[in-house]
Design an enzyme around this catalytic site. Structure first.
Site, PDB file in Angstrom:
ATOM      1  N   THR A   1      -4.307  13.583   5.426  1.00  0.00           N
ATOM      2  CA  THR A   1      -2.881  13.722   5.771  1.00  0.00           C
ATOM      3  C   THR A   1      -2.648  15.037   6.520  1.00  0.00           C
ATOM      4  OG1 THR A   1      -2.374  12.485   3.766  1.00  0.00           O
ATOM      5  CG2 THR A   1      -0.528  13.542   4.884  1.00  0.00           C
TER       6      THR A   1
ATOM      7  N   LYS B   1       0.867  -1.186   0.000  1.00  0.00           N
ATOM      8  CA  LYS B   1       0.000   0.000   0.000  1.00  0.00           C
ATOM      9  C   LYS B   1       0.894   1.223   0.000  1.00  0.00           C
ATOM     10  CE  LYS B   1      -3.938   2.130   0.493  1.00  0.00           C
ATOM     11  NZ  LYS B   1      -3.756   2.697  -0.857  1.00  0.00           N
TER      12      LYS B   1
ATOM     13  N   LYS C   1       5.303   1.738  -3.173  1.00  0.00           N
ATOM     14  CA  LYS C   1       5.251   3.091  -3.736  1.00  0.00           C
ATOM     15  C   LYS C   1       5.495   2.980  -5.228  1.00  0.00           C
ATOM     16  CE  LYS C   1       4.739   7.397  -2.351  1.00  0.00           C
ATOM     17  NZ  LYS C   1       3.968   7.944  -1.221  1.00  0.00           N
TER      18      LYS C   1
ATOM     19  N   SER D   1      -6.670   5.840   3.929  1.00  0.00           N
ATOM     20  CA  SER D   1      -6.751   4.940   2.775  1.00  0.00           C
ATOM     21  C   SER D   1      -7.103   3.531   3.248  1.00  0.00           C
ATOM     22  CB  SER D   1      -5.421   4.899   2.020  1.00  0.00           C
ATOM     23  OG  SER D   1      -5.314   5.983   1.137  1.00  0.00           O
TER      24      SER D   1
ATOM     25  N   GLY E   1      -2.822   8.201  -4.118  1.00  0.00           N
ATOM     26  CA  GLY E   1      -2.232   9.431  -4.646  1.00  0.00           C
ATOM     27  C   GLY E   1      -0.932   9.801  -3.956  1.00  0.00           C
ATOM     28  N   ASP E   2      -0.245  10.755  -4.496  1.00  0.00           N
ATOM     29  CA  ASP E   2       0.955  11.365  -3.900  1.00  0.00           C
ATOM     30  C   ASP E   2       1.195  12.636  -4.713  1.00  0.00           C
ATOM     31  OD1 ASP E   2       3.247  10.837  -1.898  1.00  0.00           O
ATOM     32  OD2 ASP E   2       4.353  11.347  -3.695  1.00  0.00           O
TER      33      ASP E   2
HETATM   34  P1  NDP Z   1       0.755  17.721  -4.224  1.00  0.00           P
HETATM   35  O1  NDP Z   1       1.194  17.370  -5.585  1.00  0.00           O
HETATM   36  O2  NDP Z   1      -0.696  17.920  -3.967  1.00  0.00           O
HETATM   37  O3  NDP Z   1       1.524  19.041  -3.738  1.00  0.00           O
HETATM   38  C1  NDP Z   1       2.918  19.092  -3.676  1.00  0.00           C
HETATM   39  C2  NDP Z   1       3.319  20.492  -3.294  1.00  0.00           C
HETATM   40  O4  NDP Z   1       4.712  20.500  -3.011  1.00  0.00           O
HETATM   41  C3  NDP Z   1       3.099  21.500  -4.400  1.00  0.00           C
HETATM   42  O5  NDP Z   1       2.841  22.761  -3.869  1.00  0.00           O
HETATM   43  C4  NDP Z   1       4.432  21.466  -5.146  1.00  0.00           C
HETATM   44  O6  NDP Z   1       4.743  22.636  -5.871  1.00  0.00           O
HETATM   45  C5  NDP Z   1       5.401  21.307  -3.981  1.00  0.00           C
HETATM   46  N1  NDP Z   1       6.602  20.634  -4.467  1.00  0.00           N
HETATM   47  C6  NDP Z   1       6.675  19.412  -5.052  1.00  0.00           C
HETATM   48  N2  NDP Z   1       7.950  19.137  -5.382  1.00  0.00           N
HETATM   49  C7  NDP Z   1       8.681  20.193  -4.981  1.00  0.00           C
HETATM   50  C8  NDP Z   1      10.063  20.505  -5.041  1.00  0.00           C
HETATM   51  N3  NDP Z   1      10.953  19.644  -5.589  1.00  0.00           N
HETATM   52  N4  NDP Z   1      10.467  21.694  -4.515  1.00  0.00           N
HETATM   53  C9  NDP Z   1       9.586  22.562  -3.968  1.00  0.00           C
HETATM   54  N5  NDP Z   1       8.257  22.325  -3.896  1.00  0.00           N
HETATM   55  C10 NDP Z   1       7.819  21.159  -4.390  1.00  0.00           C
HETATM   56  O7  NDP Z   1       1.372  16.581  -3.266  1.00  0.00           O
HETATM   57  P2  NDP Z   1       0.928  16.187  -1.786  1.00  0.00           P
HETATM   58  O8  NDP Z   1       0.491  17.396  -1.040  1.00  0.00           O
HETATM   59  O9  NDP Z   1       0.044  15.011  -1.888  1.00  0.00           O
HETATM   60  O10 NDP Z   1       2.327  15.639  -1.190  1.00  0.00           O
HETATM   61  C11 NDP Z   1       3.268  16.495  -0.531  1.00  0.00           C
HETATM   62  C12 NDP Z   1       4.198  15.657   0.312  1.00  0.00           C
HETATM   63  O11 NDP Z   1       3.437  14.920   1.284  1.00  0.00           O
HETATM   64  C13 NDP Z   1       5.009  14.600  -0.432  1.00  0.00           C
HETATM   65  O12 NDP Z   1       6.257  14.425   0.195  1.00  0.00           O
HETATM   66  C14 NDP Z   1       4.173  13.337  -0.255  1.00  0.00           C
HETATM   67  O13 NDP Z   1       4.944  12.148  -0.421  1.00  0.00           O
HETATM   68  C15 NDP Z   1       3.722  13.527   1.183  1.00  0.00           C
HETATM   69  N6  NDP Z   1       2.562  12.751   1.573  1.00  0.00           N
HETATM   70  C16 NDP Z   1       1.371  12.871   0.905  1.00  0.00           C
HETATM   71  C17 NDP Z   1       0.276  12.155   1.313  1.00  0.00           C
HETATM   72  C18 NDP Z   1      -1.065  12.330   0.694  1.00  0.00           C
HETATM   73  O14 NDP Z   1      -2.039  11.774   1.227  1.00  0.00           O
HETATM   74  N7  NDP Z   1      -1.215  13.106  -0.378  1.00  0.00           N
HETATM   75  C19 NDP Z   1       0.374  11.172   2.404  1.00  0.00           C
HETATM   76  C20 NDP Z   1       1.644  11.188   3.122  1.00  0.00           C
HETATM   77  C21 NDP Z   1       2.694  11.931   2.662  1.00  0.00           C
HETATM   78  P3  NDP Z   1       4.600  22.644  -7.492  1.00  0.00           P
HETATM   79  O15 NDP Z   1       3.139  22.670  -7.754  1.00  0.00           O
HETATM   80  O16 NDP Z   1       5.321  23.874  -7.896  1.00  0.00           O
HETATM   81  O17 NDP Z   1       5.280  21.392  -7.973  1.00  0.00           O
END
Ligand code: NDP
Length: 451
Positions: free
Chosen positions: A214, A95, A131, A382, A170-171
């Site tokens: 999250t 997962k 993943k 999830s 998602g991620d």
């Molecule tokens: P989203 O795609 O919804 O948002 C990601 C955000 O982070 C955007 O604002 C993006 O900016 C920014 N970002 C991504 N890459 C970079 C980078 N290299 N440098 C600076 N900013 C960056 O993703 P999520 O909110 O779902 O995920 C965010 C984090 O949380 C990740 O690490 C993910 O693995 C983790 N996570 C997510 C979960 C979930 O349920 N969604 C669960 C647990 C962990 P831009 O639009 O400019 O790319």
């Protein structure tokens, strides 16, 4: 970063992994951090060595890599790399999310799958770790292009997943739109309607509160950590959040509901600062409806400022919540946060702080909530979506939110109690790693060495 160990067995496993995967820095960083936490566990119980548990736990059960070809709006053929890392199935079906971002490569997918194994164990739900994703960038693509990519991606992925085998979610870059296209293609190819993906829209089996989970979970964890360890709360605190995606938006929403004031959000181009507190309706309109850039906030909200090309860690705050991506807080940024009086850091993103940054936080006595504990609310919910799909039932928002809160509070106490038990009270990095490890390792021992 070079990791060294007192225990010979751990040192041997790390050295072998480092030699084998020398070109996978993120994966080695995640492995090194977990193995360091396991020193007292392995020293106390030699059966981990005799059963080869550590050797096995750092190696994915399966790493699938495949071609994803699709046709863009100009009729041109595009090719991306697709991956699914099925890391560990000792305690349940694999997962973990699917990341769509140009930085995706085997190292990133493997570090995320490895971390996911321990995080899923912490939730207490029966989920193994996995993943996946692709170096496809959904930014700037039309809906049609995203759909054709997702369909091609699922055409291969569907051979390897299933409701009782591997359940992606998602991620970064994968939200309800992408999950919908992938689910549709899975159903078309397999002719079955099952809970093979989570993060679905409500009309076809999604769970209420999964979108919020999250971010909300991060704040439930943070509130409990502050309450137990410092007799304090989020109320009245100034907060900086990085990112402006799913996790950042719902962390901001819950932080505001708890009486905190979020003053900064970012994306990969820069950050906004709003001394009056972020207006989340504007952010949701920009990011969720229009798929725009965070700088548009400063054009719409008087009194706010946009800074191009920088992360938000220079903004003074009591609580910092990194919710964007890995290694976004380095040692220098950590020192700036400490100098500005930050007292709490809790990780919404996966591995957002470098090991050097974590050392700075811990040396200066900050409360530090590590990702695999603090952001586990997404995968926990999830897991609840999977339960609802199996039962063919839907629970109310309040029911799911209450279960999520209970799980996050339990995760904090599990990590905190393990930190006390192993003589490092309050070190939640060690506590969470040990708590997550013990259950997976026990299951691996029961199931024999062939797996
Ligand atoms: P989203 O795609 O919804 O948002 C990601 C955000 O982070 C955007 O604002 C993006 O900016 C920014 N970002 C991504 N890459 C970079 C980078 N290299 N440098 C600076 N900013 C960056 O993703 P999520 O909110 O779902 O995920 C965010 C984090 O949380 C990740 O690490 C993910 O693995 C983790 N996570 C997510 C979960 C979930 O349920 N969604 C669960 C647990 C962990 P831009 O639009 O400019 O790319």
């Amino acid at each position: 970063m070079v990791f060294t160990f007192k225990n010979q067995y751990l040192q041997g496993v790390y050295d072998k992994t480092a030699k084998c995967y020398a070109n996978e820095p993120e994966f080695l960083q995640a492995v090194g951090e977990v193995l360091q936490s396991l020193e007292p566990v392995v020293a106390k119980d030699p059966s981990y060595e005799t059963n080869g548990v550590i050797d096995r736990i750092v190696e994915p059960e399966r790493m699938i890599s495949f071609r994803v070809s699709w046709v863009d709006d100009n009729g041109k053929v595009q090719v991306n790399h697709g991956y699914r890392c099925q890391f560990n199935s000792a305690i349940g079906p694999y997962k973990g999310g699917l990341r769509l971002h140009p930085s995706v490569c085997p190292s990133v997918i493997k570090f995320l799958g490895f971390e996911q194994t321990f995080k899923n164990s912490l939730t207490t739900l029966p989920m193994g770790g996995g993943k996946g994703g692709s170096d496809f960038d959904p930014k700037g693509k039309s809906d049609g292009e995203v759909m054709r990519f997702c369909q091609s991606f699922m055409t291969e992925l569907c051979k390897h997943i299933g409701a009782d085998t591997d359940v992606p979610a998602g991620d970064i870059g994968t939200g309800a739109r992408e999950i919908g296209y992938m689910f549709g293609q899975y159903k078309r190819l397999r002719n079955e309607f099952t809970g093979v993906l989570t993060g679905k829209a409500l009309s076809y089996g999604g769970s209420l509160a999964r979108t919020e989970a999250t971010g909300y979970g991060l704040l439930y964890f943070t509130e409990e950590m502050m309450n137990v360890m410092k007799n304090d709360t989020v109320k009245g605190k100034t907060i900086v959040v990085s990112g402006s995606g799913n996790v950042a938006i719902y962390a901001t929403e819950k932080a505001t509901q708890l009486g905190g004031k979020v003053v900064a959000l970012s994306d990969s181009n820069g950050y906004i600062y709003d001394p009056n507190g972020i207006n989340l309706d504007v952010v949701k309109d920009i990011k969720e409806v229009k798929r725009g850039r965070i700088k548009e906030y400063a054009e719409r909200v008087p009194g706010s400022v946009y800074t191009e090309g920088q992360r938000p860690w220079g903004v003074k705050c009591d609580i910092a919540l990194p919710c964007a991506t890995q290694n976004e807080i380095d040692e220098e940024s950590a020192k700036i946060l400490v100098a500005n009086g930050t007292k709490v850091v809790a990780e919404g993103a996966n591995m957002p702080s470098t090991p050097e940054a974590i050392a700075v936080f811990q040396k200066n006595g900050l409360l530090f909530g590590p990702a695999k504990a603090a952001n586990a609310g997404g995968v926990a919910t999830s897991g609840l979506e999977m339960s609802q799909n199996s039962e063919r039932l839907s629970w109310t928002f309040e029911e799911v939110d209450a279960k999520l809160k209970g799980i996050m509070i339990n995760i904090f106490h599990n990590a905190y109690d393990r930190s006390k038990e192993y003589g490092v009270e309050g070190d939640l990095v060690v506590g969470a790693n040990i708590a997550g490890f013990l259950k997976v390792a026990d299951a691996m021992k029961w199931q024999g060495v062939a797996y």
